[in-house]
Design a protein around this motif. Sequence first.
Motif, PDB file in Angstrom:
ATOM      1  N   ALA A  70       1.049  -1.970   0.096  1.00  8.11           N
ATOM      2  CA  ALA A  70      -0.430   0.306  -0.284  1.00  8.11           C
ATOM      3  C   ALA A  70       0.804   1.348   0.410  1.00  8.11           C
ATOM      4  CB  ALA A  70      -1.049  -0.260   1.831  1.00  8.11           C
ATOM      5  N   SER A  71       1.979   1.153   0.672  1.00  7.66           N
ATOM      6  CA  SER A  71       3.258   2.678   0.020  1.00  7.66           C
ATOM      7  C   SER A  71       4.165   1.338   0.465  1.00  7.66           C
ATOM      8  CB  SER A  71       2.881   3.061   1.761  1.00  7.66           C
ATOM      9  OG  SER A  71       3.244   2.075   2.704  1.00  7.66           O
ATOM     10  N   GLY A  72       5.629   2.722   0.385  1.00  4.92           N
ATOM     11  CA  GLY A  72       6.776   2.620   0.210  1.00  4.92           C
ATOM     12  C   GLY A  72       7.575   1.385  -0.781  1.00  4.92           C
ATOM     13  N   ILE A  73       8.230   0.655  -0.761  1.00  2.00           N
ATOM     14  CA  ILE A  73       8.898   0.168  -1.637  1.00  2.00           C
ATOM     15  C   ILE A  73       8.098  -0.925  -2.828  1.00  2.00           C
ATOM     16  CG2 ILE A  73      10.064  -1.776  -2.063  1.00  2.00           C
ATOM     17  CD1 ILE A  73      12.351  -0.449   0.234  1.00  2.00           C
ATOM     18  N   GLY A  74       7.232  -1.696  -1.560  1.00  2.00           N
ATOM     19  CA  GLY A  74       6.084  -2.308  -2.235  1.00  2.00           C
ATOM     20  C   GLY A  74       5.580  -1.284  -3.326  1.00  2.00           C
ATOM     21  N   ARG A  75       4.188  -0.227  -2.859  1.00  2.00           N
ATOM     22  CA  ARG A  75       3.753   0.300  -3.607  1.00  2.00           C
ATOM     23  C   ARG A  75       4.399   0.398  -6.068  1.00  2.00           C
ATOM     24  NH1 ARG A  75       4.166   5.574  -5.151  1.00  2.00           N
ATOM     25  NH2 ARG A  75       2.589   5.779  -6.580  1.00  2.00           N
ATOM     26  N   ALA A  76       5.476   0.843  -4.793  1.00  2.00           N
ATOM     27  CA  ALA A  76       6.847   1.519  -6.378  1.00  2.00           C
ATOM     28  C   ALA A  76       6.707   0.096  -6.921  1.00  2.00           C
ATOM     29  CB  ALA A  76       7.595   2.135  -5.806  1.00  2.00           C
ATOM     30  N   ILE A  77       7.552  -1.241  -6.047  1.00  2.00           N
ATOM     31  CA  ILE A  77       7.346  -2.152  -7.429  1.00  2.00           C
ATOM     32  C   ILE A  77       5.957  -2.654  -7.909  1.00  2.00           C
ATOM     33  CG2 ILE A  77       7.628  -5.340  -6.871  1.00  2.00           C
ATOM     34  CD1 ILE A  77       9.350  -4.314  -4.722  1.00  2.00           C
ATOM     35  N   THR A 131      11.776   5.928   2.346  1.00  2.00           N
ATOM     36  CA  THR A 131      10.226   5.919   2.744  1.00  2.00           C
ATOM     37  C   THR A 131       9.742   6.244   4.396  1.00  2.00           C
ATOM     38  OG1 THR A 131      11.112   2.812   3.684  1.00  2.00           O
ATOM     39  CG2 THR A 131      10.288   3.920   1.552  1.00  2.00           C
ATOM     40  N   SER A 132       8.469   6.143   4.690  1.00  2.00           N
ATOM     41  CA  SER A 132       8.388   6.573   5.949  1.00  2.00           C
ATOM     42  C   SER A 132       9.388   5.097   6.952  1.00  2.00           C
ATOM     43  CB  SER A 132       6.672   5.877   6.104  1.00  2.00           C
ATOM     44  OG  SER A 132       6.200   4.856   5.710  1.00  2.00           O
ATOM     45  N   MET A 133       9.277   3.640   6.546  1.00  2.00           N
ATOM     46  CA  MET A 133      10.052   3.044   6.844  1.00  2.00           C
ATOM     47  C   MET A 133      11.371   3.485   7.763  1.00  2.00           C
ATOM     48  SD  MET A 133      11.964  -0.501   6.874  1.00  2.00           S
ATOM     49  CE  MET A 133      10.189  -1.590   7.425  1.00  2.00           C
TER      50      MET A 133
END
Length: 258
Positions: free
Chosen positions: A11-18, A189-191
């Motif tokens: 839903a966000s971060g690296i996963g969203r970009a992938i 990212t937020s992390m």
Amino acid sequence: MTRTALVTGAASGIGRAIALQLAKDGYNVAITDLSHQSELGSQVIKEIESLGSKGHFIVADASKRSEMFQAVEETSSKFNGFNTMINNAGIMTAEPLLSLDEKRIQKTMDINFNGVIWGIQAAAKEFEKLGHGGKIINACSFLGFNAFPFLGIYCASKFAVRGITQVAAKELASKKITVNAYCPGMVNTSMLANAGNDLSKELGLTPEQIVSTYTKSHITLGEIAQPEDIANLVSFLGDEKSNYITGQSIHVDGGIVF
Ligand SMILES: NC(=O)c1ccc[n+]([C@@H]2O[C@H](COP(=O)([O-])OP(=O)(O)OC[C@H]3O[C@@H](n4cnc5c(N)ncnc54)[C@H](O)[C@@H]3O)[C@@H](O)[C@H]2O)c1
């Protein structure tokens, strides 16, 4: 035939970009995230669709084996096929080793490590059911190779991901499944923002100072990554051009030197 991928924690971060990169590559893309991220997850689906691909959001906790199996089955039946599993979901835990308690160790390992195992199991079984091989790609980190003070359990979880990636590659090779991992450095990212806040007291630096100090002293290219930099590697690892690569944990960190 259109390829189908499932990306966890997207839903966000690296996963969203992938997820967005795989949509650009022409995949159908299912994504998972926790229920409180549903709104962001739905937005990612809209973005996937605006790129001309099909998307599907599934609420699933990566640390729960049954939810991961269900998410894989739902992806496969929704898109009538399944080829690529991205075990991306992860959390950062910043805590001095001497005060780490059972709960924080358990939670970190449940998501960062057990979640990867559930994803490997669910994907491999589905590929086998469908009668073909596939690709499994796991989130590791430069901290799967290097120790960082106050990030002990996070480092341990990522060392473990690197290990299980190698084992899975060996066990699943005969089923024509490749298993690799991406190892980001510091990504915007937020992390990373949260890690800066959490480490601030321990390191006696502001979050901004932590990022700028480590960027200058450790990152060869002199800047942190954007999530899209990581997605580009995953795009390659999902493609047939990477068919002869397995068991690898590949750095995408701007040349981090520790
Ligand atoms: N950001 C970095 O600097 C960095 C560096 C190295 C590795 N990584 C790894 O990359 C992956 C993605 O990191 P990110 O920076 O995008 O993190 P992020 O915190 O920005 O995003 C993580 C996403 O995963 C979701 N998530 C958390 N727990 C979940 C669970 N149990 N089930 C399903 N979804 C869950 C969150 O809701 C969020 O949407 C993680 O595995 C992380 O450890 C990140």
